[in-house]
Motif scaffolding. Structure first.
Motif, PDB file in Angstrom:
ATOM      1  N   ALA A 425       0.841  -1.200   0.000  1.00 33.71           N
ATOM      2  CA  ALA A 425       0.000   0.000   0.000  1.00 33.71           C
ATOM      3  C   ALA A 425       0.877   1.251   0.000  1.00 33.71           C
ATOM      4  O   ALA A 425       1.819   1.369   0.795  1.00 33.71           O
ATOM      5  CB  ALA A 425      -0.917   0.014   1.206  1.00 33.71           C
ATOM      6  N   ILE A 426       0.558   2.171  -0.912  1.00 41.06           N
ATOM      7  CA  ILE A 426       1.184   3.494  -0.919  1.00 41.06           C
ATOM      8  C   ILE A 426       0.344   4.406  -0.031  1.00 41.06           C
ATOM      9  O   ILE A 426      -0.824   4.647  -0.307  1.00 41.06           O
ATOM     10  CB  ILE A 426       1.262   4.056  -2.346  1.00 41.06           C
ATOM     11  N   LYS A 427       0.933   4.896   1.036  1.00 40.45           N
ATOM     12  CA  LYS A 427       0.201   5.688   2.019  1.00 40.45           C
ATOM     13  C   LYS A 427       0.328   7.196   1.782  1.00 40.45           C
ATOM     14  O   LYS A 427      -0.620   7.945   2.035  1.00 40.45           O
ATOM     15  CB  LYS A 427       0.714   5.354   3.431  1.00 40.45           C
ATOM     16  N   LYS A 428       1.480   7.640   1.329  1.00 45.41           N
ATOM     17  CA  LYS A 428       1.682   9.068   1.070  1.00 45.41           C
ATOM     18  C   LYS A 428       2.562   9.242  -0.162  1.00 45.41           C
ATOM     19  O   LYS A 428       3.478   8.455  -0.396  1.00 45.41           O
ATOM     20  CB  LYS A 428       2.336   9.771   2.268  1.00 45.41           C
ATOM     21  N   LEU A 429       2.266  10.302  -0.920  1.00 42.68           N
ATOM     22  CA  LEU A 429       3.054  10.640  -2.105  1.00 42.68           C
ATOM     23  C   LEU A 429       3.953  11.846  -1.822  1.00 42.68           C
ATOM     24  O   LEU A 429       3.647  12.661  -0.953  1.00 42.68           O
ATOM     25  CB  LEU A 429       2.119  10.965  -3.277  1.00 42.68           C
ATOM     26  N   ASP A 430       5.018  11.928  -2.564  1.00 38.62           N
ATOM     27  CA  ASP A 430       5.883  13.109  -2.529  1.00 38.62           C
ATOM     28  C   ASP A 430       6.153  13.489  -3.984  1.00 38.62           C
ATOM     29  O   ASP A 430       7.200  13.176  -4.557  1.00 38.62           O
ATOM     30  CB  ASP A 430       7.188  12.797  -1.797  1.00 38.62           C
ATOM     31  N   LYS A 435      10.867  11.874 -10.847  1.00 41.39           N
ATOM     32  CA  LYS A 435      10.569  10.473 -11.093  1.00 41.39           C
ATOM     33  C   LYS A 435      11.849   9.650 -11.221  1.00 41.39           C
ATOM     34  O   LYS A 435      12.869  10.139 -11.684  1.00 41.39           O
ATOM     35  CB  LYS A 435       9.812  10.315 -12.417  1.00 41.39           C
ATOM     36  N   LYS A 436      11.743   8.382 -10.824  1.00 35.87           N
ATOM     37  CA  LYS A 436      12.816   7.454 -11.151  1.00 35.87           C
ATOM     38  C   LYS A 436      12.706   7.081 -12.635  1.00 35.87           C
ATOM     39  O   LYS A 436      11.632   7.179 -13.236  1.00 35.87           O
ATOM     40  CB  LYS A 436      12.711   6.206 -10.270  1.00 35.87           C
ATOM     41  N   GLN A 437      13.790   6.639 -13.207  1.00 34.10           N
ATOM     42  CA  GLN A 437      13.815   6.358 -14.638  1.00 34.10           C
ATOM     43  C   GLN A 437      12.808   5.283 -15.036  1.00 34.10           C
ATOM     44  O   GLN A 437      12.225   5.321 -16.126  1.00 34.10           O
ATOM     45  CB  GLN A 437      15.236   5.950 -15.064  1.00 34.10           C
ATOM     46  N   TRP A 438      12.592   4.299 -14.152  1.00 34.24           N
ATOM     47  CA  TRP A 438      11.679   3.191 -14.462  1.00 34.24           C
ATOM     48  C   TRP A 438      10.206   3.598 -14.317  1.00 34.24           C
ATOM     49  O   TRP A 438       9.302   2.853 -14.720  1.00 34.24           O
ATOM     50  CB  TRP A 438      11.969   1.983 -13.566  1.00 34.24           C
ATOM     51  N   HIS A 439       9.953   4.775 -13.754  1.00 31.12           N
ATOM     52  CA  HIS A 439       8.588   5.263 -13.506  1.00 31.12           C
ATOM     53  C   HIS A 439       8.194   6.206 -14.645  1.00 31.12           C
ATOM     54  O   HIS A 439       8.330   7.426 -14.549  1.00 31.12           O
ATOM     55  CB  HIS A 439       8.543   5.960 -12.143  1.00 31.12           C
ATOM     56  N   LYS A 473       0.211  14.250 -10.742  1.00 26.33           N
ATOM     57  CA  LYS A 473       1.451  13.489 -10.648  1.00 26.33           C
ATOM     58  C   LYS A 473       1.218  12.239  -9.798  1.00 26.33           C
ATOM     59  O   LYS A 473       0.413  12.247  -8.865  1.00 26.33           O
ATOM     60  CB  LYS A 473       2.554  14.342 -10.027  1.00 26.33           C
ATOM     61  N   SER A 474       1.945  11.201 -10.111  1.00 24.05           N
ATOM     62  CA  SER A 474       1.740   9.917  -9.433  1.00 24.05           C
ATOM     63  C   SER A 474       3.012   9.470  -8.723  1.00 24.05           C
ATOM     64  O   SER A 474       4.109   9.992  -8.945  1.00 24.05           O
ATOM     65  CB  SER A 474       1.331   8.854 -10.453  1.00 24.05           C
ATOM     66  N   GLY A 475       2.845   8.471  -7.871  1.00 24.87           N
ATOM     67  CA  GLY A 475       3.955   7.767  -7.249  1.00 24.87           C
ATOM     68  C   GLY A 475       3.850   6.298  -7.584  1.00 24.87           C
ATOM     69  O   GLY A 475       2.766   5.804  -7.925  1.00 24.87           O
ATOM     70  N   SER A 491       9.255   5.515  -6.183  1.00 24.64           N
ATOM     71  CA  SER A 491       9.384   6.767  -6.930  1.00 24.64           C
ATOM     72  C   SER A 491       8.260   7.689  -6.494  1.00 24.64           C
ATOM     73  O   SER A 491       7.075   7.345  -6.619  1.00 24.64           O
ATOM     74  CB  SER A 491       9.294   6.488  -8.439  1.00 24.64           C
ATOM     75  N   ARG A 492       8.638   8.851  -5.937  1.00 24.57           N
ATOM     76  CA  ARG A 492       7.670   9.851  -5.459  1.00 24.57           C
ATOM     77  C   ARG A 492       6.741   9.301  -4.375  1.00 24.57           C
ATOM     78  O   ARG A 492       5.580   9.670  -4.292  1.00 24.57           O
ATOM     79  CB  ARG A 492       6.832  10.376  -6.623  1.00 24.57           C
ATOM     80  N   VAL A 493       7.240   8.432  -3.523  1.00 24.55           N
ATOM     81  CA  VAL A 493       6.463   7.866  -2.417  1.00 24.55           C
ATOM     82  C   VAL A 493       7.191   8.208  -1.122  1.00 24.55           C
ATOM     83  O   VAL A 493       8.395   7.987  -0.992  1.00 24.55           O
ATOM     84  CB  VAL A 493       6.317   6.339  -2.552  1.00 24.55           C
TER      85      VAL A 493
END
Length: 554
Positions: A425-430, A435-439, A473-475, A491-493
């Motif tokens: 579970a992703i609880k919070k985004l940043d 972004k990471k390259q794979w994202h 924007k996503s994480g 990535s962004r989490v």
């Protein structure tokens, strides 16, 4: 011999009468709903119906009486109209049909509504409708008290004992084949649903379950209570093959505000209904599926890429594979699949765009399987030829099972309310972080669309549109585990959780969690009794039972 001949003659005469009556009902119906000379024909149809009411009252249905009231409205005879409307309320017709009086009142009883008696009649009918609602809700509560909803685990102080007690539960009530249920949408509004149990349903054995989500959500209304009409018409083949394959069918209702496609206010209704019926129907938690047509198929796709944990797989007919409430994160299909039924004359989502999506999914290693039927428009379920596609869907469904404990997961979200997939579970985004390259965003361009011109002819036009929107924007997280070791890339989490099950790890050995190469947690897992019970009551899932949550701030 004479007696034999007399009996034979009576049978022949009776059969002839039966055929005449059936024909006369059809004639009466055609007269009442005639589009020419409407008032004169309505009178003729009414008189024929009235004769049938006297001669064969046992063959007169709710809808025949409805037609008599409708005819009286046409020739503007309020006294006659209210006589038959009151029959609908006072006599022992199916209560489930009552709400249609008001559903069609604006068009069918436009003159009767102007009469002073309409308010009195409406109040009486609504009292009966309210009583019927109360009856259905009370029945549902009784069933829940006889099933998993009443299971008392207060005496179990040990978490491991609680875990096994939940998994082993099998005490469910006997039920009728037609089940009508309710859920709360908010503090003042509830929704309802209809469940069809196959004849072979056994409360001692878990059964597969399939949700059917209807289309045209912008034009739907949530009725006062559910009824069996939800399994008729375009859904007729689902009823047939669900019966043959021992699959429970569930039909939720929706409207423009509360649905599975537009906005998020009603998006959770499918999982809420599932949670409710699991408390009194013996469901195989690893064999719950979703299907639908048009907007319903889009709803099925939305559940796949936003909140698939409770389901084993997803199906759709004439689908627009797109999320309207956020980003369409195709790579979220890594743990479930979508079985798509498309047609080459569909205006809803271009066939060539669908072909591109199939190729893209294959390139990414995702499970999007398309089955094309040529020569049919968007309303494919209307045609008898759609039966084959539905039959094949059930054949596929029988072979599929959910795996809630996959060793590899990928999950991406722009809304943490839909941040969970199985044990991650992703609880919070940043989203201020790069972004990471794979994202990477996955999208493609649509170059042509089909449409109907003013002469109702199907045309093709050139366009240049992106298939999906990404308004936020996503994480994302990539995760795997083996031998009690979890390895995650983010990535962004900024915060996430790992949910632990004895199906995944050795509970007698410590687990280690590495995030972006750094050891962030190392401890022996536990059967957390309070967490098990609290989390279980969110879903009433007896197979994906999480015994501990490890929450990490990054």
């Amino acid at each position: 011999m004479k007696n034999y001949i007399l009996i034979l003659l009576l049978i022949v005469v009776a059969t002839g009468y039966s055929q005449d009556y059936e024909k006369n009902f059809q004639v009466a119906d055609s007269l009442v709903y005639a589009k020419t000379d409407t008032i004169a024909n309505a009178r003729k149809g009414y008189e024929l119906y009235r004769e049938l009411y006297v001669e064969v009252p046992e063959k007169v249905s709710f809808w025949h009486v409805f037609d008599m009231a409708y005819a009286a409205n046409k020739f503007n005879d309020p006294e006659t109209g209210f006589y038959w409307l009151n029959k609908l309320v006072d006599e022992k017709y199916k209560e489930e049909d009552l709400s249609v009086i008001f559903k069609y009142a604006k068009d069918d009883f436009y003159q009767l509504q102007e009469a002073p008696k309409w308010g009195i009649f409406q109040e009486k009918a609504e009292r009966k409708i309210k009583a019927y609602q109360t009856k259905l809700k009370s029945q549902q509560e009784k069933w829940m008290q006889k099933g998993l909803g009443s299971a008392n685990y207060a005496s179990l102080s040990d978490g491991k004992d609680l875990y096994h007690a939940i998994r082993d539960f099998e005490d469910y009530p006997n039920l009728p084949s037609a089940v009508f249920g309710f859920i709360q949408l908010n503090d003042t509004l509830d929704n309802n649903f209809f469940v069809r149990l196959p004849k072979s349903y056994n409360p001692k054995q878990p059964s597969k379950l399939l949700f059917f989500l209807n289309g045209a959500v912008r034009h739907q209304q949530i009725p006062a209570y559910p009824n069996t009409s939800l399994e008729e018409g375009w859904q007729r083949f689902y009823k047939q093959y669900a019966e043959e394959n021992n699959v429970i069918m569930v039909y939720p209702n929706s409207n423009k505000k509360f649905n599975w496609m537009l906005g998020d206010q009603g998006f959770g209704m499918v999982t809420d209904i599932l949670k409710t019926i699991k408390q009194f129907i013996n469901i195989d938690d690893d064999a719950v599926f979703v299907t639908g047509h048009s907007n319903g198929a889009t709803g099925s796709f939305n559940l796949l890429v936003k909140n698939p944990s409770a389901f084993a797989g997803f199906y759709g007919m004439n689908t627009e594979p797109k999320v309207y409430t956020g980003g369409t994160f195709l790579k979220n299909m890594n743990e479930r699949w979508f079985y798509n039924i498309s047609t080459d004359e569909d205006y809803y989502f271009p066939p060539k765009a669908n072909d591109t999506l199939v190729k893209l999914a294959k390139k990414l290693g995702l499970n999007y399987d398309d089955h094309r039927y040529n020569g049919f428009p968007h309303w494919f379920p209307q045609f008898p030829e759609s039966e084959e596609s539905i039959k094949n869907s059930f054949k596929d469904l029988k072979s599929q099972k959910r795996n809630s404990f996959s060793n590899h997961l990928y999950w991406e979200t722009d809304d943490v309310k839909n941040g969970k997939i199985d044990w991650l579970a992703i609880k919070k985004l940043d989203t201020l972080q790069p972004k990471k390259q794979w994202h990477q965003e996955v999208n493609f361009t649509i170059h042509e669309k089909k449409y109907y011109d003013e002469q109702d002819s199907l045309r093709t036009k050139k366009v240049k549109e992106r298939a999906f929107d990404f308004p936020r924007k996503s994480g994302a997280v990539k995760a795997n585990y083996k031998d009690n070791v979890f390895r995650l890339k983010t990535s962004r989490v900024s915060e996430l959780s790992i949910f632990i099950s004895p199906e995944m790890v050795n509970m007698n050995q410590p687990i280690s969690i590495y995030v972006n190469g750094e050891l962030r947690y190392q401890k022996k897992p536990t059967y957390n009794r309070d967490f098990i019970l609290k989390n279980f009551k969110k879903t009433y899932d007896r197979k994906a039972i999480w015994v501990q949550e490890v929450r990490l701030e990054l």
